[in-house]
Write an enzyme that holds these catalytic residues in place. Structure first.
Site, PDB file in Angstrom:
ATOM      1  N   SER A  18       0.812  -1.034  -0.055  1.00 22.26           N
ATOM      2  CA  SER A  18       0.131   0.241  -0.023  1.00 22.26           C
ATOM      3  C   SER A  18       0.810   1.638  -0.211  1.00 22.26           C
ATOM      4  O   SER A  18       1.552   1.408   0.893  1.00 22.26           O
ATOM      5  CB  SER A  18      -1.039  -0.807   1.858  1.00 22.26           C
ATOM      6  OG  SER A  18      -1.579   1.066   1.521  1.00 22.26           O
ATOM      7  N   ASP A  85      -8.526   4.136   2.831  1.00 21.93           N
ATOM      8  CA  ASP A  85      -9.163   3.001   2.248  1.00 21.93           C
ATOM      9  C   ASP A  85      -8.498   1.805   2.330  1.00 21.93           C
ATOM     10  O   ASP A  85      -9.555   1.158   2.969  1.00 21.93           O
ATOM     11  CB  ASP A  85     -10.558   2.876   0.700  1.00 21.93           C
ATOM     12  CG  ASP A  85     -11.512   4.342   1.245  1.00 21.93           C
ATOM     13  OD1 ASP A  85     -11.695   5.005   2.363  1.00 21.93           O
ATOM     14  OD2 ASP A  85     -11.383   4.661   0.287  1.00 21.93           O
ATOM     15  N   GLU A  86      -7.395   1.973   1.955  1.00 25.36           N
ATOM     16  CA  GLU A  86      -6.680   0.325   1.579  1.00 25.36           C
ATOM     17  C   GLU A  86      -6.110   0.041   2.613  1.00 25.36           C
ATOM     18  O   GLU A  86      -6.193  -1.318   3.052  1.00 25.36           O
ATOM     19  CB  GLU A  86      -5.637   0.851   0.991  1.00 25.36           C
ATOM     20  CG  GLU A  86      -5.752  -0.089  -0.814  1.00 25.36           C
ATOM     21  CD  GLU A  86      -4.196   0.553  -1.439  1.00 25.36           C
ATOM     22  OE1 GLU A  86      -4.267   0.635  -2.563  1.00 25.36           O
ATOM     23  OE2 GLU A  86      -3.394   0.965  -0.984  1.00 25.36           O
ATOM     24  N   LEU A  87      -5.712   0.955   3.818  1.00 26.49           N
ATOM     25  CA  LEU A  87      -5.420   1.272   4.891  1.00 26.49           C
ATOM     26  C   LEU A  87      -6.066   0.240   5.968  1.00 26.49           C
ATOM     27  O   LEU A  87      -5.893  -0.338   6.651  1.00 26.49           O
ATOM     28  CB  LEU A  87      -4.277   2.202   5.608  1.00 26.49           C
ATOM     29  CG  LEU A  87      -3.646   1.919   7.209  1.00 26.49           C
ATOM     30  CD1 LEU A  87      -2.323   0.798   6.374  1.00 26.49           C
ATOM     31  CD2 LEU A  87      -3.316   3.260   7.317  1.00 26.49           C
ATOM     32  N   ILE A  90      -6.366  -3.360   5.279  1.00 24.13           N
ATOM     33  CA  ILE A  90      -5.452  -4.348   5.675  1.00 24.13           C
ATOM     34  C   ILE A  90      -5.389  -4.383   7.140  1.00 24.13           C
ATOM     35  O   ILE A  90      -5.818  -6.096   7.397  1.00 24.13           O
ATOM     36  CB  ILE A  90      -4.153  -3.374   5.771  1.00 24.13           C
ATOM     37  CG1 ILE A  90      -3.964  -2.837   3.452  1.00 24.13           C
ATOM     38  CG2 ILE A  90      -2.860  -3.983   5.820  1.00 24.13           C
ATOM     39  CD1 ILE A  90      -2.399  -2.600   3.031  1.00 24.13           C
TER      40      ILE A  90
END
Length: 633
Positions: A18, A85-87, A90
């Site tokens: 990321s 949003d990825e974080l 995750i």
């Protein structure tokens, strides 16, 4: 789990990165990808996915199908709602699937990420404009979690290439360790770990030392390894020092100081994943680790001095460190000031039966018709996990009648000693594998597998397949570092079997008791039966060796003479003995040694080997701290 592929166990990628593309894609990240590729690490690459304002389903799926997520936090990472949003996704995956999350701080300080301040905080606040409070809070929490994970900081590295190499190595190591299924079938696994986690208080920043205490064969080492498996992803620096009791006797230096240095070097080499580190003073562990958060597990400690050398006090280690010690001796833990001690008790009758069934039938319950005999076997094994595993393995695939025959043998020989129970496993072996078992118990325990195969290559033993058989029957296992490991109760069993071969030591296969070896060498009573001598001279005085001491032992193949570090007596007694010991003396007219395959002789006292010694069959020669000046061959 939300994803059907992740719930079914499909992992398409080793690593999901990321990152904010403009900051790192063309430089740092491209080099990191190259290093990953060179180590066979498959990385998800998103070049073909069109980025927008919301995270794409393809990325959610990629995150959940990766074993490790690497969050590359750069100055403008928080300027992208996509990255944030990825974080969040995750950390959902970390919670749901136990995914490993690693962090890299690239030209940004962790505190700026944690508190969303400075330029990083300004970018974050701009991204939050017009977002709901729920979204902003979830992003902020995810950034705080990421900043709290110890990771590599580019500002701490003078050379970026070295940093990338280190990250690639760390990821490779984590992939080798996880996700592990080794302990999924361990009876009582969850209860043990829950109680230990409450003692560890991982949320605390203080340095904690805890003890795991219980009798031999109860499963302390297995519990410690399961704990290591569970915790290792939370620590950047960690070390499992396995089977300390066995390893200390086989590798010792010339004096106490050198022995302690050797032990410290072993620990630091494992922690930093760097072979053969050479520290020159005993303050090295404190010097290297006092600012580092570490996980250290010291397994099977049997001497207070080991703890004094490896983990003298909490101030040696950085905030949040955890030191875990397993031992049979509670007094060692108490003497070292360890107050949080977990006692591993015997399993309940139901758990003992389940352990036996998993070993014997590869299922957790008793098959129909075996109820009575299985319960009786578990009872006679004293509910000891090691005994249950060994006896169960020896009975695997056997009929009920054969179980009843074994039961009568166990019942008839039982005298309260677990060795009698474990002998069932030995008796189930072929003659060749029984011989291999005795070789390991008397001479090759804790030795490197490949070395043992090489030394025994001229024998009629099928060592490689034999070791697999012994492992299948829970009689040995291979350590992470490629060594043969036999539990000391099983080693004791093997040595007792050899001891019973003859009332006269010189007529047995192996000699390992120092007083008996002294007697055989001084009286020259060794015979052709002797194939191995392992002579620890630590606790003996003068040794009178006859000039023909080895003449009768024409079949002697393995000779090891050494000094061990400490003993199993009290420290004060051991120190007084060490002050008195002298190098073993041999007469000048001793001119014969047999055709040895292995010769280890520390502190060899003469300048040359015996004249009639022929090394034509020699595979291993190890003679440190010796006076030898020349070889006579």
């Amino acid at each position: 789990m939300a994803s059907s592929s992740s719930s079914s166990g499909i992992m398409r990628y080793h690593v999901f990165p990321s990152f904010h593309g403009p900051d790192v894609r063309r430089g740092f990240l491209s080099h990191l990808h190259d290093h990953f590729a060179s180590k066979g690490i498959t990385t998800f690459k998103d070049q073909e996915i069109e980025r927008g304002h919301t995270i794409k389903p393809e990325l959610v799926q990629a995150i959940r199908e990766s074993r490790v997520s690497i969050v590359l936090l750069s100055k403008k990472y928080a300027s992208s709602s996509w990255c944030l949003d990825e974080l969040v996704e995750i950390f959902k995956c970390k919670e749901d699937q136990g995914q490993i999350v690693m962090t890299i701080f690239y030209d940004v300080d962790p505190s700026s990420v944690r508190k969303q301040k400075g330029d990083f905080g300004t970018a974050f606040m701009k991204t939050c404009e017009g977002k709901s409070e729920e979204t902003k809070q979830s992003w902020s929490n995810a950034l705080t979690h990421a900043a709290n994970i110890e990771g590599e900081h580019s500002l701490n590295w003078a050379n970026e290439a070295d940093m990338i190499k280190k990250i690639a190595t760390d990821v490779s190591n984590k992939l080798n360790l996880t996700p592990s299924k080794d302990f999924d079938g361990m009876v009582g696994h969850e209860a043990h770990l829950a109680k230990l986690n409450s003692l560890l208080c991982l949320e605390s920043d203080e340095v904690k030392m805890i003890g795991i205490w219980g009798p031999a064969g109860i499963g302390k080492s297995t519990i410690a390894r399961a704990l290591d498996n569970q915790l290792s992803s939370n620590f950047q620096l960690k070390c499992f020092m396995g089977n300390l009791k066995g390893s200390l006797k086989s590798r010792m230096g010339v004096d106490d100081h050198d022995s302690k240095l050797w032990l410290q070097n072993q620990l630091l080499s494992k922690i930093f994943n760097q072979e053969n580190m050479k520290m020159r003073h005993l303050g090295a562990i404190k010097e290297r680790l006092q600012r580092q958060r570490v996980l250290i597990i010291l397994d099977d400690v049997d001497d207070l001095e080991q703890l004094e050398v490896l983990a003298k006090e909490p101030s040696w280690f950085g905030s949040g460190s955890r030191i875990i010690v397993t031992t049979e001796d509670k007094k060692i833990l108490e003497a070292h000031g360890i107050k949080d001690i977990y006692h591993v008790d015997f399993p309940s009758e139901e758990e003992a039966l389940e352990i036996l069934c998993l070993s014997a039938f590869k299922q957790s319950s008793v098959p129909n018709g075996f109820e009575e005999v299985a319960n009786k076997v578990a009872e006679l094994c004293g509910n000891l996990p090691l005994g249950l595993c060994v006896v169960g393995s020896s009975l695997r695939g056997q009929s009920k009648q054969e179980w009843e025959l074994q039961l009568s043998r166990i019942d008839g020989s039982l005298d309260g000693k677990v060795e009698d129970i474990l002998k069932v496993g030995f008796d189930s072996l072929s003659k060749k594998n029984q011989s291999l078992f005795l070789h390991i118990a008397c001479f090759f325990n804790n030795e490197v597998v490949d070395n043992v195969i090489s030394v025994l290559s001229d024998s009629n033993l099928d060592v490689r397949n034999g070791l697999e058989t012994l492992a299948d029957k829970s009689l040995v296992h291979k350590s992470t570092y490629g060594r043969i490991v036999m539990h000391h109760l099983l080693q004791q069993l093997g040595r007792q079997i050899v001891h019973e071969q003859s009332d006269e030591p010189g007529k047995r296969q192996f000699l390992f008791e120092a007083d008996e070896i002294c007697d055989v060498l001084s009286t020259e009573t060794g015979t052709g039966s002797v194939i191995g001598i392992s002579f620890d001279t630590s606790n003996i005085g003068e040794v009178s060796v006859g000039k023909a001491a080895f003449e009768g032992m024409r079949n002697l193949r393995f000779l090891r003479i050494y000094r061990s570090f400490g003993s199993q007596r009290h420290v004060s007694l051991a120190k007084s003995v060490r002050r008195k010991r002298r190098p073993m003396q041999i007469p000048e007219d001793l001119d014969y040694l047999p055709l040895l395959r292995l010769l280890h002789w520390k502190h060899y006292p003469r300048k040359s080997l015996p004249l009639r010694f022929q090394p034509t069959r020699l595979v291993e020669l190890h003679m440190p701290y010796s006076k030898i000046k020349k070889y006579s061959f």
